[in-house]
Design a protein around this motif. Structure first.
Motif, PDB file in Angstrom:
ATOM      1  N   HIS A  42      -9.836  30.574  11.467  1.00 46.78           N
ATOM      2  CA  HIS A  42     -10.087  29.249  12.024  1.00 46.78           C
ATOM      3  C   HIS A  42      -9.717  28.179  11.000  1.00 46.78           C
ATOM      4  CE1 HIS A  42     -13.794  30.280   9.857  1.00 46.78           C
ATOM      5  NE2 HIS A  42     -13.881  28.982   9.606  1.00 46.78           N
ATOM      6  N   VAL A  43      -9.650  26.948  11.483  1.00 47.25           N
ATOM      7  CA  VAL A  43      -9.333  25.798  10.633  1.00 47.25           C
ATOM      8  C   VAL A  43     -10.633  25.048  10.342  1.00 47.25           C
ATOM      9  CG1 VAL A  43      -8.054  23.625  10.469  1.00 47.25           C
ATOM     10  CG2 VAL A  43      -7.022  25.588  11.625  1.00 47.25           C
ATOM     11  N   GLU A  44     -10.821  24.658   9.075  1.00 41.47           N
ATOM     12  CA  GLU A  44     -11.977  23.863   8.674  1.00 41.47           C
ATOM     13  C   GLU A  44     -11.495  22.523   8.138  1.00 41.47           C
ATOM     14  OE1 GLU A  44     -14.347  25.982   5.828  1.00 41.47           O
ATOM     15  OE2 GLU A  44     -14.924  27.517   7.285  1.00 41.47           O
ATOM     16  N   ASP A  45     -12.345  21.517   8.257  1.00 46.21           N
ATOM     17  CA  ASP A  45     -12.028  20.198   7.718  1.00 46.21           C
ATOM     18  C   ASP A  45     -12.463  20.156   6.261  1.00 46.21           C
ATOM     19  OD1 ASP A  45     -11.333  17.565   7.414  1.00 46.21           O
ATOM     20  OD2 ASP A  45     -13.127  16.792   8.397  1.00 46.21           O
ATOM     21  N   LYS A  46     -11.515  19.901   5.372  1.00 46.99           N
ATOM     22  CA  LYS A  46     -11.818  19.839   3.939  1.00 46.99           C
ATOM     23  C   LYS A  46     -11.304  18.540   3.335  1.00 46.99           C
ATOM     24  CE  LYS A  46     -13.680  23.924   3.229  1.00 46.99           C
ATOM     25  NZ  LYS A  46     -15.015  24.128   2.759  1.00 46.99           N
ATOM     26  N   GLY A  47     -11.511  17.439   4.011  1.00 44.99           N
ATOM     27  CA  GLY A  47     -11.176  16.130   3.465  1.00 44.99           C
ATOM     28  C   GLY A  47      -9.697  15.885   3.299  1.00 44.99           C
ATOM     29  N   LYS A  48      -9.237  15.832   2.050  1.00 47.23           N
ATOM     30  CA  LYS A  48      -7.858  15.440   1.755  1.00 47.23           C
ATOM     31  C   LYS A  48      -6.822  16.475   2.194  1.00 47.23           C
ATOM     32  CE  LYS A  48      -8.918  12.456  -2.119  1.00 47.23           C
ATOM     33  NZ  LYS A  48      -8.642  12.120  -3.503  1.00 47.23           N
ATOM     34  N   LEU A  49      -7.235  17.720   2.317  1.00 46.01           N
ATOM     35  CA  LEU A  49      -6.282  18.740   2.761  1.00 46.01           C
ATOM     36  C   LEU A  49      -5.924  18.489   4.222  1.00 46.01           C
ATOM     37  CD1 LEU A  49      -7.878  21.968   1.265  1.00 46.01           C
ATOM     38  CD2 LEU A  49      -5.893  20.733   0.403  1.00 46.01           C
ATOM     39  N   ASN A  50      -4.662  18.632   4.563  1.00 45.50           N
ATOM     40  CA  ASN A  50      -4.282  18.495   5.968  1.00 45.50           C
ATOM     41  C   ASN A  50      -5.021  19.533   6.806  1.00 45.50           C
ATOM     42  OD1 ASN A  50      -2.533  16.545   5.095  1.00 45.50           O
ATOM     43  ND2 ASN A  50      -0.770  17.353   6.179  1.00 45.50           N
ATOM     44  N   LEU A  51      -4.813  20.805   6.470  1.00 45.81           N
ATOM     45  CA  LEU A  51      -5.469  21.888   7.192  1.00 45.81           C
ATOM     46  C   LEU A  51      -5.945  22.941   6.192  1.00 45.81           C
ATOM     47  CD1 LEU A  51      -2.827  22.229  10.014  1.00 45.81           C
ATOM     48  CD2 LEU A  51      -5.109  21.280  10.275  1.00 45.81           C
ATOM     49  N   TYR A  52      -7.168  23.383   6.347  1.00 43.95           N
ATOM     50  CA  TYR A  52      -7.760  24.410   5.500  1.00 43.95           C
ATOM     51  C   TYR A  52      -8.075  25.579   6.423  1.00 43.95           C
ATOM     52  CZ  TYR A  52     -10.805  26.410   1.895  1.00 43.95           C
ATOM     53  OH  TYR A  52     -11.383  27.214   0.948  1.00 43.95           O
ATOM     54  N   VAL A  53      -7.402  26.696   6.208  1.00 42.51           N
ATOM     55  CA  VAL A  53      -7.492  27.831   7.120  1.00 42.51           C
ATOM     56  C   VAL A  53      -8.280  28.953   6.453  1.00 42.51           C
ATOM     57  CG1 VAL A  53      -6.184  29.478   8.500  1.00 42.51           C
ATOM     58  CG2 VAL A  53      -5.258  27.186   8.101  1.00 42.51           C
ATOM     59  N   VAL A  54      -9.234  29.505   7.197  1.00 40.18           N
ATOM     60  CA  VAL A  54     -10.061  30.592   6.688  1.00 40.18           C
ATOM     61  C   VAL A  54      -9.787  31.844   7.513  1.00 40.18           C
ATOM     62  CG1 VAL A  54     -12.425  31.386   6.302  1.00 40.18           C
ATOM     63  CG2 VAL A  54     -11.851  28.976   5.960  1.00 40.18           C
ATOM     64  N   LEU A  55      -9.511  32.936   6.820  1.00 39.29           N
ATOM     65  CA  LEU A  55      -9.300  34.235   7.449  1.00 39.29           C
ATOM     66  C   LEU A  55     -10.419  35.149   6.989  1.00 39.29           C
ATOM     67  CD1 LEU A  55      -7.612  36.379   8.979  1.00 39.29           C
ATOM     68  CD2 LEU A  55      -6.343  36.733   6.847  1.00 39.29           C
ATOM     69  N   LYS A  56     -11.217  35.648   7.915  1.00 43.34           N
ATOM     70  CA  LYS A  56     -12.323  36.547   7.576  1.00 43.34           C
ATOM     71  C   LYS A  56     -11.916  37.978   7.900  1.00 43.34           C
ATOM     72  CE  LYS A  56     -15.954  33.169   8.214  1.00 43.34           C
ATOM     73  NZ  LYS A  56     -17.205  32.835   8.878  1.00 43.34           N
ATOM     74  N   LEU A  57     -11.912  38.805   6.876  1.00 40.83           N
ATOM     75  CA  LEU A  57     -11.532  40.201   7.044  1.00 40.83           C
ATOM     76  C   LEU A  57     -12.773  41.075   7.184  1.00 40.83           C
ATOM     77  CD1 LEU A  57      -8.750  40.421   4.318  1.00 40.83           C
ATOM     78  CD2 LEU A  57      -8.485  39.964   6.758  1.00 40.83           C
ATOM     79  N   ASN A  58     -12.636  42.139   7.926  1.00 36.78           N
ATOM     80  CA  ASN A  58     -13.718  43.093   8.125  1.00 36.78           C
ATOM     81  C   ASN A  58     -13.183  44.486   7.805  1.00 36.78           C
ATOM     82  OD1 ASN A  58     -16.173  44.162   8.793  1.00 36.78           O
ATOM     83  ND2 ASN A  58     -15.830  44.052  10.990  1.00 36.78           N
ATOM     84  N   PRO A  59     -13.053  44.806   6.514  1.00 39.82           N
ATOM     85  CA  PRO A  59     -12.438  46.085   6.139  1.00 39.82           C
ATOM     86  C   PRO A  59     -13.352  47.282   6.400  1.00 39.82           C
ATOM     87  CG  PRO A  59     -13.261  44.971   4.195  1.00 39.82           C
ATOM     88  CD  PRO A  59     -13.452  44.027   5.353  1.00 39.82           C
ATOM     89  N   SER A  60     -12.721  48.415   6.659  1.00 46.67           N
ATOM     90  CA  SER A  60     -13.467  49.667   6.769  1.00 46.67           C
ATOM     91  C   SER A  60     -13.857  50.105   5.357  1.00 46.67           C
ATOM     92  CB  SER A  60     -12.608  50.737   7.435  1.00 46.67           C
ATOM     93  OG  SER A  60     -11.534  51.088   6.574  1.00 46.67           O
ATOM     94  N   ASP A  61     -14.690  51.115   5.251  1.00 45.89           N
ATOM     95  CA  ASP A  61     -15.096  51.616   3.933  1.00 45.89           C
ATOM     96  C   ASP A  61     -13.896  52.062   3.114  1.00 45.89           C
ATOM     97  OD1 ASP A  61     -17.736  51.084   4.491  1.00 45.89           O
ATOM     98  OD2 ASP A  61     -18.190  53.125   5.153  1.00 45.89           O
ATOM     99  N   ASP A  62     -12.921  52.688   3.754  1.00 46.52           N
ATOM    100  CA  ASP A  62     -11.715  53.132   3.041  1.00 46.52           C
ATOM    101  C   ASP A  62     -10.888  51.948   2.551  1.00 46.52           C
ATOM    102  OD1 ASP A  62     -12.391  55.782   3.469  1.00 46.52           O
ATOM    103  OD2 ASP A  62     -11.157  55.954   5.282  1.00 46.52           O
ATOM    104  N   GLU A  63     -10.814  50.902   3.353  1.00 50.27           N
ATOM    105  CA  GLU A  63     -10.010  49.731   3.002  1.00 50.27           C
ATOM    106  C   GLU A  63     -10.622  48.925   1.859  1.00 50.27           C
ATOM    107  OE1 GLU A  63      -7.871  48.702   7.235  1.00 50.27           O
ATOM    108  OE2 GLU A  63      -9.980  48.168   6.967  1.00 50.27           O
ATOM    109  N   VAL A  64     -11.938  48.954   1.731  1.00 51.92           N
ATOM    110  CA  VAL A  64     -12.619  48.208   0.667  1.00 51.92           C
ATOM    111  C   VAL A  64     -12.114  48.666  -0.703  1.00 51.92           C
ATOM    112  CG1 VAL A  64     -14.847  47.875  -0.484  1.00 51.92           C
ATOM    113  CG2 VAL A  64     -14.683  47.677   1.993  1.00 51.92           C
ATOM    114  N   ILE A  67      -6.633  48.804  -3.261  1.00 53.43           N
ATOM    115  CA  ILE A  67      -6.240  47.678  -4.112  1.00 53.43           C
ATOM    116  C   ILE A  67      -5.296  46.712  -3.381  1.00 53.43           C
ATOM    117  CG2 ILE A  67      -4.962  47.056  -6.207  1.00 53.43           C
ATOM    118  CD1 ILE A  67      -6.069  49.656  -7.438  1.00 53.43           C
ATOM    119  N   GLY A  68      -4.419  47.210  -2.557  1.00 55.11           N
ATOM    120  CA  GLY A  68      -3.445  46.361  -1.883  1.00 55.11           C
ATOM    121  C   GLY A  68      -3.917  45.757  -0.575  1.00 55.11           C
ATOM    122  N   TYR A  69      -5.147  46.038  -0.167  1.00 56.50           N
ATOM    123  CA  TYR A  69      -5.657  45.582   1.127  1.00 56.50           C
ATOM    124  C   TYR A  69      -5.544  44.065   1.295  1.00 56.50           C
ATOM    125  CZ  TYR A  69      -9.016  44.621   4.861  1.00 56.50           C
ATOM    126  OH  TYR A  69      -9.611  44.155   6.007  1.00 56.50           O
TER     127      TYR A  69
END
Length: 89
Positions: A42-64, A67-69
């Motif tokens: 999603h996009v969040e409002d962070k003042g001077k930045l035009n767009l601040y995008v947040v990506l939330k990952l939900n890794p599996s136990d193996d993915e945690v 190193i390259g995940y």
């Protein structure tokens, strides 16, 4: 141009990006594109930045422990985002 600015949040699986080029007026269209991505983003409002995008990952136990995940997700999401911006233009 989307730039990775860091990894924050619990366990470091909240990736943060700044888009200093796309106008804020595109936020709703970008949000609609992000809704189709396989992970929560999603996009969040962070003042001077035009767009601040947040990506939330939900890794599996193996993915945690993978190193390259996070780097794979950064590259994959950046490609997805740039394609979304091309479609909006």
């Amino acid at each position: 141009m989307l730039e990775f600015v860091g990894s924050f949040g619990e366990d470091g699986f909240e990736l943060n990006f700044a888009d200093m080029v796309s106008p804020k007026e595109w936020k709703d269209e970008i949000e609609a594109k992000l809704a189709t991505y396989k992970e929560e983003a999603h996009v969040e409002d962070k003042g001077k930045l035009n767009l601040y995008v947040v990506l939330k990952l939900n890794p599996s136990d193996d993915e945690v422990d993978d190193i390259g995940y996070i780097s794979r997700h950064i590259n994959e999401f950046t490609d997805f985002y740039h394609e979304a911006i091309r479609e909006i233009k």
